[in-house]
Design an enzyme around this catalytic site. Structure first.
Site, PDB file in Angstrom:
ATOM      1  N   ASP A 249       0.905  -1.121   0.090  1.00 16.74           N
ATOM      2  CA  ASP A 249       0.128   0.002  -0.006  1.00 16.74           C
ATOM      3  C   ASP A 249       0.807   1.216  -0.302  1.00 16.74           C
ATOM      4  O   ASP A 249       1.896   1.477   0.688  1.00 16.74           O
ATOM      5  CB  ASP A 249      -0.745   0.041   1.164  1.00 16.74           C
ATOM      6  CG  ASP A 249      -2.110   0.826   1.116  1.00 16.74           C
ATOM      7  OD1 ASP A 249      -3.232   0.755   0.651  1.00 16.74           O
ATOM      8  OD2 ASP A 249      -1.751   2.194   1.566  1.00 16.74           O
TER       9      ASP A 249
ATOM     10  N   ASN B 172      -1.662  12.828  -4.749  1.00 17.18           N
ATOM     11  CA  ASN B 172      -2.847  12.953  -5.777  1.00 17.18           C
ATOM     12  C   ASN B 172      -3.700  14.433  -5.846  1.00 17.18           C
ATOM     13  O   ASN B 172      -3.792  14.972  -6.622  1.00 17.18           O
ATOM     14  CB  ASN B 172      -4.020  11.814  -5.589  1.00 17.18           C
ATOM     15  CG  ASN B 172      -4.536  11.242  -6.683  1.00 17.18           C
ATOM     16  OD1 ASN B 172      -3.980  11.182  -7.997  1.00 17.18           O
ATOM     17  ND2 ASN B 172      -5.744  10.447  -6.613  1.00 17.18           N
TER      18      ASN B 172
ATOM     19  N   HIS C 190      -5.020  14.002 -10.614  1.00 16.14           N
ATOM     20  CA  HIS C 190      -5.333  12.667 -10.663  1.00 16.14           C
ATOM     21  C   HIS C 190      -4.567  12.079 -11.854  1.00 16.14           C
ATOM     22  O   HIS C 190      -4.435  10.851 -11.679  1.00 16.14           O
ATOM     23  CB  HIS C 190      -6.678  12.342 -10.948  1.00 16.14           C
ATOM     24  CG  HIS C 190      -7.499  12.814  -9.663  1.00 16.14           C
ATOM     25  ND1 HIS C 190      -7.579  11.890  -8.627  1.00 16.14           N
ATOM     26  CD2 HIS C 190      -8.235  13.752  -9.277  1.00 16.14           C
ATOM     27  CE1 HIS C 190      -8.395  12.418  -7.640  1.00 16.14           C
ATOM     28  NE2 HIS C 190      -8.950  13.816  -8.158  1.00 16.14           N
TER      29      HIS C 190
ATOM     30  N   ASP D 264      -2.287   8.778 -11.601  1.00 17.97           N
ATOM     31  CA  ASP D 264      -2.649   7.456 -12.398  1.00 17.97           C
ATOM     32  C   ASP D 264      -1.089   7.360 -13.067  1.00 17.97           C
ATOM     33  O   ASP D 264      -0.726   5.779 -13.127  1.00 17.97           O
ATOM     34  CB  ASP D 264      -3.390   7.792 -13.617  1.00 17.97           C
ATOM     35  CG  ASP D 264      -4.813   7.772 -13.121  1.00 17.97           C
ATOM     36  OD1 ASP D 264      -5.188   7.478 -11.733  1.00 17.97           O
ATOM     37  OD2 ASP D 264      -5.704   8.213 -13.787  1.00 17.97           O
TER      38      ASP D 264
ATOM     39  N   ASP E 108      -4.226   2.607  -4.541  1.00 17.79           N
ATOM     40  CA  ASP E 108      -2.914   2.424  -4.475  1.00 17.79           C
ATOM     41  C   ASP E 108      -2.738   0.960  -3.728  1.00 17.79           C
ATOM     42  O   ASP E 108      -1.319   0.925  -3.041  1.00 17.79           O
ATOM     43  CB  ASP E 108      -2.503   3.292  -3.902  1.00 17.79           C
ATOM     44  CG  ASP E 108      -3.198   3.755  -2.428  1.00 17.79           C
ATOM     45  OD1 ASP E 108      -3.954   3.083  -2.186  1.00 17.79           O
ATOM     46  OD2 ASP E 108      -2.521   4.471  -1.488  1.00 17.79           O
TER      47      ASP E 108
END
Length: 231
Positions: A76, A84, A89, A93, A120
């Protein structure tokens, strides 16, 4: 030399048959390609190209046919929401894709497979024979933590990702959700609780930290029967 109507008709029929055969072959190829594409989408994450949850389950099912010890890792990213929110975003990504590539590299190197479960959160299944779980988990931590240069708002930005990694050794016949990933999840949250950018190995009796630093229930938690504990 004259061509009779019968010859003309025979030639036309042969040409029509050939064209029909070519059309059917082309249609069959398109159908097969469409089916292959649909099957790929069912088992893969569209952003990173890694296995998705269904693909990881299929891999685990195949492993379970031969009882054996396996390593399961839950990975994680630390502070991904901050990255982010800061860079957008699209940049987030791009980071998820790059991290996915790194996780896949380590998993493949050790004869395993990697998946992106959601957001994530990633997972990896590796054979345990001849592997040092601590060294394998540390390899994930170190490679993920290498700086990444990404584009944000037309500018190149440097991002220093880190991850919390939980690792558990289980039998391949153990349930993926309620045993393998559950134990790795507990270990991962111990890693996160101690500052992240590290790995923690699950040990018998380990329970979820009192302060759960999660943003909400995970998909696998929603499938767990009510009253199941964290053991």
């Amino acid at each position: 030399m004259f061509t009779t109507p019968a010859v003309i008709a025979s030639t036309a029929a042969a040409l029509a048959l050939g064209l029909c055969s070519l059309y059917l072959t082309s249609a069959l190829r398109r159908a097969r390609a469409a089916l292959a594409d649909a099957a790929w989408k069912l088992t893969h994450d569209p952003l990173t190209g890694l296995l998705n949850r269904a693909g990881l389950l299929a891999t685990h099912t195949a492993l379970a046919r031969t009882p054996q010890p396996i390593l399961v890792l839950l990975i994680d990213l630390d502070e991904f929401k901050t990255i982010n929110d800061t860079h957008g975003h699209d940049t987030g990504d791009d980071l998820l894709t790059e991290v996915g590539d790194r996780i896949d590299q380590v998993a493949t190197l050790h004869g395993g497979t990697a998946a992106r479960l959601s957001g994530d959160e990633y997972a990896a299944l590796l054979p345990a024979h001849g592997s040092d779980p601590a060294r394998v988990a540390e390899a994930f931590v170190v490679l993920i933590a290498q700086p990444v240069h990404l584009t944000a708002g037309g500018d190149i930005v440097k991002v220093d990702p880190t991850a919390s990694v939980g690792v558990a050794v289980v039998d391949s016949t153990d349930a993926l959700d309620d045993v393998a990933l559950h134990r790795a999840d507990i270990a991962m949250y111990h890693a996160k609780r101690h500052g992240g950018n590290r790995h923690v190995h699950y040990t018998p009796g380990m329970s979820m930290p009192a302060s759960r630093l999660r943003h909400g229930p995970r998909v696998r938690d929603l499938h767990r029967s009510p009253g199941e504990g964290d053991a």
